[in-house]
Design an enzyme around this catalytic site. Structure first.
Site, PDB file in Angstrom:
ATOM      1  N   ASP A  76       7.875 -16.820  -5.979  1.00  0.00           N
ATOM      2  CA  ASP A  76       7.566 -15.395  -6.088  1.00  0.00           C
ATOM      3  C   ASP A  76       6.131 -15.243  -6.550  1.00  0.00           C
ATOM      4  O   ASP A  76       5.706 -15.902  -7.506  1.00  0.00           O
ATOM      5  CB  ASP A  76       8.518 -14.730  -7.085  1.00  0.00           C
ATOM      6  CG  ASP A  76       8.506 -13.213  -6.978  1.00  0.00           C
ATOM      7  OD1 ASP A  76       7.399 -12.629  -6.990  1.00  0.00           O
ATOM      8  OD2 ASP A  76       9.589 -12.608  -6.887  1.00  0.00           O
ATOM      9  N   SER A 155      -3.509  -0.998   1.949  1.00  0.00           N
ATOM     10  CA  SER A 155      -2.869  -0.047   2.863  1.00  0.00           C
ATOM     11  C   SER A 155      -3.754   1.189   2.968  1.00  0.00           C
ATOM     12  O   SER A 155      -4.454   1.535   2.009  1.00  0.00           O
ATOM     13  CB  SER A 155      -1.490   0.358   2.348  1.00  0.00           C
ATOM     14  OG  SER A 155      -0.974   1.465   3.080  1.00  0.00           O
ATOM     15  N   TYR A 168       4.103   3.615  -3.862  1.00  0.00           N
ATOM     16  CA  TYR A 168       3.495   2.600  -3.008  1.00  0.00           C
ATOM     17  C   TYR A 168       1.998   2.860  -2.855  1.00  0.00           C
ATOM     18  O   TYR A 168       1.182   1.947  -2.958  1.00  0.00           O
ATOM     19  CB  TYR A 168       4.176   2.611  -1.639  1.00  0.00           C
ATOM     20  CG  TYR A 168       3.661   1.559  -0.688  1.00  0.00           C
ATOM     21  CD1 TYR A 168       3.975   0.219  -0.877  1.00  0.00           C
ATOM     22  CD2 TYR A 168       2.863   1.904   0.396  1.00  0.00           C
ATOM     23  CE1 TYR A 168       3.512  -0.754  -0.005  1.00  0.00           C
ATOM     24  CE2 TYR A 168       2.393   0.942   1.274  1.00  0.00           C
ATOM     25  CZ  TYR A 168       2.721  -0.392   1.068  1.00  0.00           C
ATOM     26  OH  TYR A 168       2.243  -1.346   1.935  1.00  0.00           O
TER      27      TYR A 168
END
Length: 264
Positions: A76, A155, A168
């Site tokens: 992870d 993003s 997000y």
């Protein structure tokens, strides 16, 4: 000011530029597409993913992309020990990591009032702290080598925002800010840090979030000037040049790969 073309002895053109590349979240979507694209250039690739089955599949696909030395580790990106293991493995087999792509990501869907603190924290851990930890894991070796290329995956929502995506968008805005600050800290050392910010891309994460719904597809496509969803390969093609040795004067940049979405 006179432009002098690079020569064979230009330090930006020679050195440990073909060292291994570490890709977090490299077992699916943008991460896997980028890992495969890097492998095709002949560089060793180490990917980290949370699923043993996906790691095995990714390793096979990397060998198909370019027969050679590649590795996929279960781990992870929020675990410093897992990142240290990946960096150590790469160094033992091929030398210090000279490229990093932080493609591990987690959605946080919901309005400001509806999003749970637990879901927001999980996205912060993966998208922001995971990116920070990955940079910390590779940076000492890069600085010692005098060369490194770091590419974070952000993003367009980090710049534009969107309803039901407040959490997000906040994490991806933080990734862009982290990228710029890290780039300034290491400027002039031979290490560059840039961010590639995709728009709507058909990935397993987005498909699970409704990308397979016809209405959602039509709504997104209508907002993209080129008239289609992006593919993971579209993003990979934007990452590759930023990992190259010759990309020595681009740092602290946020590159939108969005079909013109943010140009409107």
């Amino acid at each position: 000011m006179t432009f002098t073309p690079p020569t064979a002895t230009d330090p930006t053109q020679e050195g440990p530029h073909n060292g291994p590349v570490l890709v977090t979240g490299g077992t699916s979507g943008i991460g896997l597409a980028t890992a495969e694209a890097v492998a095709r250039t002949g560089r060793p690739v180490v990917v980290i993913g949370r699923s043993l089955e996906r790691c095995r599949i990714a390793e096979r696909q990397l060998h198909l992309a370019h027969p050679g030395e590649h590795a996929a580790l279960v781990g992870d990106t929020t675990d410093p020990d897992a990142l240290a293991d990946a960096v150590h493995l790469a160094a033992e087999r091929w030398g210090p990591v000279t490229g990093l792509v932080t493609a591990a990501g987690r959605l946080a869907r919901g309005s400001v009032l509806a999003l749970s603190p637990e879901d927001f924290r999980a996205a912060l851990d993966t998208n922001v702290i995971g990116t920070w930890l990955a940079i910390r894991a590779v940076l000492p070796g890069m600085l010692a080598a005098g060369h490194g290329r770091i590419v974070t995956i952000g993003s367009v929502l980090g710049s534009t925002g969107a309803p039901e995506r407040s959490g997000y968008a906040a994490t991806k805005g933080a990734v862009a800010a982290l990228t710029r600050s890290a780039a300034l800290e290491v400027a002039g050392t031979g290490v560059t840090v840039n961010c590639v910010a995709p728009g709507p891309v058909r990935t397993p994460m987005n498909e699970a979030d409704g990308a397979t719904d016809a209405a959602a597809q039509a709504a997104f496509t209508a907002k993209v000037p080129v008239g289609r969803w992006g593919r993971p390969e579209d993003v990979a093609h934007a990452v590759l040049p930023l990992l190259a040795a010759r990309s020595s004067f681009t740092t602290g940049a946020v590159v939108h790969v969005d079909g013109g979405y943010t140009a409107q």
